[in-house]
Design a protein around this motif. Structure first.
Motif, short mmCIF file in Angstrom:
data_model
loop_
_atom_site.label_atom_id
_atom_site.label_comp_id
_atom_site.label_asym_id
_atom_site.label_seq_id
_atom_site.Cartn_x
_atom_site.Cartn_y
_atom_site.Cartn_z
N ALA B 325 27.27 97.62 90.51
CA ALA B 325 26.83 96.25 90.74
C ALA B 325 25.42 96.05 90.19
O ALA B 325 25.15 95.05 89.52
CB ALA B 325 26.86 95.93 92.23
N TYR B 326 24.53 97.02 90.44
CA TYR B 326 23.16 96.89 89.95
C TYR B 326 23.13 96.90 88.43
O TYR B 326 22.43 96.12 87.80
CB TYR B 326 22.31 98.04 90.49
CG TYR B 326 22.13 97.97 91.98
CD1 TYR B 326 21.07 97.26 92.51
CD2 TYR B 326 23.02 98.60 92.84
CE1 TYR B 326 20.90 97.19 93.89
CE2 TYR B 326 22.86 98.53 94.20
CZ TYR B 326 21.81 97.82 94.73
OH TYR B 326 21.64 97.74 96.08
N ALA B 328 25.49 96.05 86.43
CA ALA B 328 26.06 94.82 85.90
C ALA B 328 25.00 93.73 85.83
O ALA B 328 24.93 92.97 84.87
CB ALA B 328 27.22 94.37 86.77
N VAL B 329 24.14 93.67 86.86
CA VAL B 329 23.06 92.67 86.85
C VAL B 329 22.14 92.93 85.67
O VAL B 329 21.76 92.00 84.95
CB VAL B 329 22.29 92.72 88.19
CG1 VAL B 329 21.07 91.82 88.12
CG2 VAL B 329 23.18 92.31 89.33
N VAL B 331 22.91 94.35 82.84
CA VAL B 331 23.60 93.94 81.61
C VAL B 331 23.51 92.44 81.44
O VAL B 331 23.18 91.95 80.34
CB VAL B 331 25.11 94.32 81.66
CG1 VAL B 331 25.79 93.93 80.38
CG2 VAL B 331 25.28 95.78 81.91
#
Lengths: 350, 360
Positions: B325-326, B328-329, B331
């Motif tokens: 999740a981290y 992805a942020v 990216v």
């Protein structure tokens, strides 16, 4: 005019291939495997298990028609199931407090909200900021999976009376079969299937007859000429991704209804299955060609081949992955040959 | 537009427009972050490991160690991105296939052999061939059947781990020879982890190749415009195909390190989500994800920065499942800032600003 005619014949050709493949497979299964596949309920079980996939694949068909892609749908489904599960069964987060269970209606709104948020953000990034859809949705997928574990780590079954009532399959008497004792056994169909089929029907008419649907095809076929026709290309792209996000949200809820639990590993690989079924259903990755009915049959073909593989004794998990990939590969190659032929004939005309 | 900016803003502008600044800035940010919150992050202590060898340990060594596979993959991924304008998402699954083939050769049909059934080098060569075949499969679909790279590699992404399990009949062989563990651990007497050396060798090789052959030039030409490169006498299909085969080779080397770390394999977990990291490394290096120009140094630094980020997150007790999740942020932030529309907006904003200054 000529190219348009050509496009439609491509659609019909690919659609015909899919439908023929599906029926050939199902009839083959009836002949060689017998028993199970002869029962009508087997077919309904396939539908029950794949209603969520139908919804996700419909969303993917929409974005693939405009020449884009979204691989976050499986992650969204997992996130939706987990959030709804945690909401409906609040005692999981606060053990021992015995809180009142959540409202089913509100959980539906949660699912829709997550889908809507995904559609809005991804649609904006892809349509208005011109970022590659694959990168955006890849990040979206990882974000959803990560968030799912952040919301709750361990898988659990939902204990909620209202939800369990909704989860029960509907007994449809007129589709029922008579068993050996002569009693009528009603067909058991889950609510998700009705939702999925209704949405397929709506999308079919939207794509075929509405202005929005036609502009999807126009944008996917050729962006520049769509722009010259006066279509707002960015808005069309945005709307397609928005619809895909919402469908992923609904699909996630239907998936949740089917499994009745929350887990971080839910719907893993669903995006790949959804893309595969859209492609098998005759949607072209290059955009501009696709059909919702084809997608429905794509999902059914995929599900049938999976159940054939598992009932034929190849029940090791790896065979499913390999068969899906092999089918995907086959249909991709067929598509690429169709495109190559089309280009050649266009050249001849010129 | 870009020209205007370059001439307009002097040293700062030049710095900003050099691609390598992006990963370096990210690295600096991470270093400062760690310095503020816990300076002990940078401590390196000599220790002796369980085998009695003197080794160095510390977070920085971990980053160099575990960043090796990623750096090796980033080399191949950069070439594929530049040539085909898409990314290979099957690298994690292909690592599983190569690793499985490697173990199959080393252990034979018995999953718990007493001795090695074949020399390690033979196993490695087989893994290389398997990796290149997987690369060739993707390459043929992309170059000759003209399927989008990410969709073509989706096939192996779906089937790869299943094929890997199938190669070893779903058993998990364990390599009996401690020498095999050297590739992913420590060579006796040398305190630096062996993967670091493997990564350095790969980096030197790719730089010699880029320096003394036309591979880099051809790849960029094909990535920028396949039709015009064809008119200039290049074979765009072949160049794309070769870039995928090179990535296959990189994957095989990464698979050797990955399997050697544990001396065994877990099909569903090995190299999980590594495709995301590899793509992220290329993106962080400031390479356009739509193909064309590339900067190999930037990608490799990008890979180590990603590992730096991962290690930092682990240090702050982020569980490995939530890690994605981290990332992805990160990216999303990266791609938003590298999007042409946003860049133009920022560019025009700076321009207005400097114009105002000029008037004043």
């Amino acid at each position: 005019m000529k190219t348009k005619k050509r496009n439609i014949s491509d659609t019909t050709l690919l659609l015909t291939i899919t439908i023929v493949v599906f029926f050939a497979m199902y009839i083959g299964a009836m002949i060689f495997q017998g028993k199970g596949f002869l029962k009508l309920q087997t077919f309904f079980n396939i539908l029950n298990a794949n209603a969520a996939l139908i919804l996700m694949a419909c969303g993917l068909t929409l974005v693939m028609i405009i020449g884009s892609i979204d691989i976050s749908v499986g992650g969204v489904a997992a996130l939706v199931s987990m959030c709804c599960a945690v909401y409906l069964d609040r005692n999981v987060l606060n053990p021992g407090e015995n809180l009142t269970p959540g409202n089913v209606f509100v959980s539906m709104l949660i699912a829709l909200g997550i889908g809507l948020a995904y559609g809005l953000v991804q649609g904006y990034l892809i349509a208005y900021l011109d970022i590659q859809p694959f990168i955006v949705s890849l990040a979206g997928m990882f974000f959803a999976r990560g968030m799912t574990t952040i919301v709750h780590t361990n898988p659990f079954n939902v204990e909620n009376p209202a939800f369990n009532e909704l989860k029960e399959p509907v007994r449809v008497y007129f589709l029922g079969t008579v068993n050996k004792k002569g009693n009528l056994v009603p067909a058991k169909i889950e609510i998700g299937v009705f939702v999925a089929l209704l949405i397929v029907l709506v999308l079919f008419f939207v794509l075929r007859y509405s202005k929005l649907g036609r502009s999807f095809y126009a944008v996917g076929g050729n962006k520049t000429s769509a722009l010259m026709l006066g279509i707002n290309v960015k808005k069309t792209k945005f709307l397609a991704h928005l619809m895909c996000g919402i469908l992923a949200g609904i699909g996630g809820y239907v998936y949740f209804l089917h499994v009745g639990s929350g887990a971080a590993s839910h719907a893993s690989g669903a995006e790949m299955n959804a893309i595969a079924s859209s492609i098998i259903g005759g949607t072209m990755l290059t955009g501009g060609v696709g059909n919702i009915i084809g997608t429905l049959f794509g999902v059914l073909s995929l599900a049938t081949i999976q159940s054939i593989v598992s009932s034929a004794g190849f029940d090791q998990a790896w065979w499913t992955g390999i068969t899906v990939a092999a089918m995907l590969c086959l249909f991709l190659v067929v598509q690429s040959i169709v495109i190559a032929r089309k280009k050649k004939s266009l050249k001849k005309q010129a | 537009m870009a020209n205007n900016n370059k001439s307009g803003s002097g040293f700062f502008g030049k710095l900003v427009h050099n691609q390598i600044i992006i990963p370096l800035a990210a690295l600096l940010l991470l270093i400062v972050f760690n310095l503020i919150f816990d300076p002990s992050f940078f401590v390196i202590t000599p220790k002796t490991n369980s085998a009695g060898n003197p080794v160095l340990s510390g977070y920085l060594i971990t980053i160099l160690d575990y960043g090796s596979e990623l750096a090796i993959l980033a080399i191949g991924m950069t070439l594929v991105t530049a040539a085909s304008g898409g990314q290979d998402i099957s690298v994690g699954a292909t690592i599983a296939i190569c690793g499985s083939a490697l173990l199959r050769v080393l252990c034979g049909t018995n999953s718990r052999p007493e001795t090695l059934q074949a020399p390690i080098i033979v196993g490695f060569l087989v893994a290389c061939v398997v990796g290149m075949m997987c690369g060739a499969f993707n390459g043929i679909l992309v170059a000759y059947f003209k399927i989008q790279p990410m969709v073509a590699t989706l096939i192996l992404f779906t089937a790869g781990r299943s094929i890997a399990a199938w190669i070893n009949n779903n058993e998990l062989p364990i390599v009996p020879d401690p020498k095999f563990a050297y590739f992913g651990g420590f060579i006796p007497g040398i305190p630096v982890p062996a993967p670091v050396f493997i990564a350095v060798v790969c980096i030197i090789v790719i730089f010699l190749v880029l320096k003394f052959t036309t591979l880099g030039l051809y790849t960029q030409a094909v990535g920028i415009n396949p039709s015009s490169s064809r008119l200039n006498g290049l074979n765009p299909e072949l160049v794309k195909f070769i870039s995928f085969v090179i990535l296959g080779l990189c994957v095989a080397v990464a698979a050797l390190i990955k399997t050697s770390r544990l001396s065994t394999i877990n099909y569903s977990v090995i190299a999980k989500d590594i495709e995301m990291d590899a793509i992220l490394a290329v993106a962080l290096g400031g390479n356009p994800l739509g193909g064309g120009k590339f900067n190999m140094w930037a990608s490799i630094i990008g890979a180590y920065v990603i590992q730096f980020l991962t290690t930092t997150l682990y240090k702050f007790k982020v569980s490995s499942d939530a890690l994605s999740a981290y990332k992805a942020v990160v990216v999303i932030v990266l791609v938003v800032f590298s999007a042409p529309t946003v860049r133009e907006f920022i560019g025009s904003f700076f321009k207005k600003h400097s114009a105002k200054k000029g008037v004043a």
